[in-house]
Design an enzyme around this catalytic site. Sequence first.
Site, PDB file in Angstrom:
ATOM      1  N   SER A  18       3.155 -37.760  85.235  1.00  0.00           N
ATOM      2  CA  SER A  18       1.792 -38.309  85.269  1.00  0.00           C
ATOM      3  C   SER A  18       1.808 -39.585  86.114  1.00  0.00           C
ATOM      4  O   SER A  18       2.866 -39.992  86.609  1.00  0.00           O
ATOM      5  CB  SER A  18       1.301 -38.593  83.854  1.00  0.00           C
ATOM      6  N   ILE A 152       0.097 -28.201  77.373  1.00  0.00           N
ATOM      7  CA  ILE A 152      -0.627 -27.181  76.605  1.00  0.00           C
ATOM      8  C   ILE A 152      -2.132 -27.397  76.724  1.00  0.00           C
ATOM      9  O   ILE A 152      -2.905 -26.472  76.949  1.00  0.00           O
ATOM     10  CB  ILE A 152      -0.204 -27.231  75.119  1.00  0.00           C
ATOM     11  N   LYS A 227      11.726 -26.755 103.665  1.00  0.00           N
ATOM     12  CA  LYS A 227      12.362 -26.211 102.459  1.00  0.00           C
ATOM     13  C   LYS A 227      11.318 -26.055 101.345  1.00  0.00           C
ATOM     14  O   LYS A 227      11.221 -25.019 100.689  1.00  0.00           O
ATOM     15  CB  LYS A 227      13.480 -27.172 102.025  1.00  0.00           C
ATOM     16  N   GLY A 360     -14.413 -57.617  76.438  1.00  0.00           N
ATOM     17  CA  GLY A 360     -13.441 -57.448  75.369  1.00  0.00           C
ATOM     18  C   GLY A 360     -14.129 -57.114  74.060  1.00  0.00           C
ATOM     19  O   GLY A 360     -15.354 -57.153  73.961  1.00  0.00           O
ATOM     20  N   CYS A 387     -19.541 -60.116  80.191  1.00  0.00           N
ATOM     21  CA  CYS A 387     -19.879 -59.462  78.929  1.00  0.00           C
ATOM     22  C   CYS A 387     -19.352 -60.285  77.739  1.00  0.00           C
ATOM     23  O   CYS A 387     -19.925 -61.312  77.401  1.00  0.00           O
ATOM     24  CB  CYS A 387     -19.383 -58.018  78.926  1.00  0.00           C
ATOM     25  N   GLN A 391     -20.481 -64.058  76.246  1.00  0.00           N
ATOM     26  CA  GLN A 391     -20.757 -64.348  74.830  1.00  0.00           C
ATOM     27  C   GLN A 391     -19.884 -65.516  74.341  1.00  0.00           C
ATOM     28  O   GLN A 391     -20.356 -66.404  73.623  1.00  0.00           O
ATOM     29  CB  GLN A 391     -20.512 -63.098  73.981  1.00  0.00           C
ATOM     30  N   ARG A 476     -22.417 -53.992  72.393  1.00  0.00           N
ATOM     31  CA  ARG A 476     -23.164 -53.767  71.161  1.00  0.00           C
ATOM     32  C   ARG A 476     -23.883 -55.043  70.734  1.00  0.00           C
ATOM     33  O   ARG A 476     -24.844 -55.013  69.997  1.00  0.00           O
ATOM     34  CB  ARG A 476     -22.120 -53.393  70.104  1.00  0.00           C
ATOM     35  N   HIS A 521     -21.540 -55.681  83.529  1.00  0.00           N
ATOM     36  CA  HIS A 521     -20.233 -55.556  84.188  1.00  0.00           C
ATOM     37  C   HIS A 521     -20.420 -55.388  85.693  1.00  0.00           C
ATOM     38  O   HIS A 521     -20.432 -54.255  86.197  1.00  0.00           O
ATOM     39  CB  HIS A 521     -19.480 -54.340  83.623  1.00  0.00           C
ATOM     40  N   GLU A 523     -18.391 -55.800  88.004  1.00  0.00           N
ATOM     41  CA  GLU A 523     -17.207 -55.234  88.664  1.00  0.00           C
ATOM     42  C   GLU A 523     -17.349 -53.727  88.902  1.00  0.00           C
ATOM     43  O   GLU A 523     -16.702 -53.165  89.781  1.00  0.00           O
ATOM     44  CB  GLU A 523     -15.932 -55.542  87.853  1.00  0.00           C
TER      45      GLU A 523
HETATM   46  N1  GLN Z   1     -17.632 -56.781  72.193  1.00  0.00           N
HETATM   47  C1  GLN Z   1     -18.808 -57.209  72.853  1.00  0.00           C
HETATM   48  C2  GLN Z   1     -20.029 -56.372  72.501  1.00  0.00           C
HETATM   49  O1  GLN Z   1     -19.911 -55.280  72.026  1.00  0.00           O
HETATM   50  C3  GLN Z   1     -18.614 -57.243  74.360  1.00  0.00           C
HETATM   51  C4  GLN Z   1     -18.332 -55.901  74.963  1.00  0.00           C
HETATM   52  C5  GLN Z   1     -17.798 -55.991  76.360  1.00  0.00           C
HETATM   53  O2  GLN Z   1     -17.264 -57.000  76.773  1.00  0.00           O
HETATM   54  N2  GLN Z   1     -17.912 -54.925  77.093  1.00  0.00           N
HETATM   55  O3  GLN Z   1     -21.126 -56.808  72.689  1.00  0.00           O
END
Ligand code: GLN
Length: 549
Positions: A18, A152, A227, A360, A387, A391, A476, A521, A523
């Site tokens: 892999s 599998i 080969k 995160g 994100c 926060q 969230r 995000h 990125e």
């Molecule tokens: N944990 C945070 C939330 O759910 C940020 C999520 C993230 O960084 N993608 O809002």
Amino acid sequence: MNSTSAAKFIFITGGVVSSLGKGLASASLGTILQARGYKVKLRKLDPYLNVDPGTMSPYQHGECYVTDDGAETDLDLGHYERFTGVNAKKSDNITTGKIYSNVIAKERRGDYLGATIQVIPHVTDAIKEYILSDISDEDFILCEIGGTVGDIESLPFIEAIRQLGNELGLSKTCFLHVTLLPFIKTAGELKTKPTQHSVKELQGMGIQPDILLCRTENIIPEEQKSKIALFCNLKSETVIEALDSSSIYDVPIAYHNQGLDNQVCKHFELDLSKKPDLSRWIKINKIQNSSEGNVNIGIVGKYTSMIDAYKSLIEAVNHGGLANKVKITIKWIDSELIEDKNSNIKNIFKDINGIIVPGGFGKRGSEGKINSINFARLNNIPFFGICFGMQMAVLEFARNVLKLDNASSSEFGKTDLSLIGLLTEWQTKTGLETRTENSNLGGTMRLGAYECKLVENSFVKSIYKKNTISERHRHRYEVNNKFYLDFKKNGLIFSGMSPDNLLPEILEISSHPWFIGVQFHPELKSKPFNPHPLFASFIKASLNQSRLL
Ligand code: GLN
């Protein structure tokens, strides 16, 4: 089964080991075919049982890539988008979990009229249906099969593409197998046996590869190619060398030089006289080779031992480097090691020119992130919070400037001062979405592209040069706008808001050289040939910071 479109299908499988870079190989072939004037779509067929990678740990599976239409997908879709600029969709990432959920739901509804449901034909039919669905005027559909031939769990996928090969015929299907030629130092030789075995495995399942793409650290001598060709029932010119390269953005040119697209076009009996226009890759290659200077970017995260968790972020930072013609060195900083205020943060950040706190989840490591944001804010080091990073910037400012000592996020458990709260209602294009604390974890975040209004005269507006932007979300929790005025009075403004003005999407501190937090995000939308404006601007500010040292 017949495909109604004129599209040709290229099935990409992997053998031997892999992590061969099948995703990158598929993305590279996609971009070269585009450069020949063809329209492409790339798809990933993942054999694991998860319905999507959204619930998988970043430690195990790396980044979860989010599409505009809100699908949580495999990180290879990020490569596809970055290389081709074609936006991936929900229908472009298929997993065994998704296939089985659909087959079983149909069985429960009675749609199979009493038939015994079996892997062949019911599961394989469902896979074929997915492969052939949602195709418009594309010339090529590149379908990468995850995993390694012989596993599998990938058997039904291999069987499905074998059947498609039969049904659509040679003129519409091509099988590309990516393998490894290990170099045995003591023998001083590249070894072909693992490739021979993996092709045999594929042949045993009824598939004769049309092209072999052989990953190698050394140039493959012609006699070794012959080969491999002899043992694998191929022509020597269809054994393509895929030499390790120092930058992933050199790969399209390298594969073209080895004749990959030529062999694909030959297979499909297409016009070979037209050469691909690879000028965008040549330009990137030139910038990479002529970049001067270096910027050190510190990324403070929890998953630093598995940097695939930050795949798109790493690429977007590098795109920022391309935009400024400067080399980037990323320093990974484990947020858990700087939780303690006495952890000598000053020393850890001593040669860092810009700090990113990326996305995160969860409380672990969050205090370290807050400490690093505090350090960036007080020391005028460019700071980019993404994100979760945004926060945490809110919590840092609330605690240390507004003196709301208990400021917290409801993600960390019960709190009476929830500056970051669970998002229970929000507007989508199709209506109101609602959530509760007890909702399922899979697929229930605020996902995909949402519009955001930029505030007049704000720093972000000067960066984007637009009034409204659209960026991708996956979270969230959300900043509680109750303290909006207190933040503003103290110099932190929310310079991007959701169109209904309820959700703060961007924050900035104008007295700081570069302090921006975004709830989305960015990125995910950056491209090497079109670096995201926020990353280009952040790297520019970090470059300026490096000149001050
Ligand atoms: N944990 C945070 C939330 O759910 C940020 C999520 C993230 O960084 N993608 O809002």
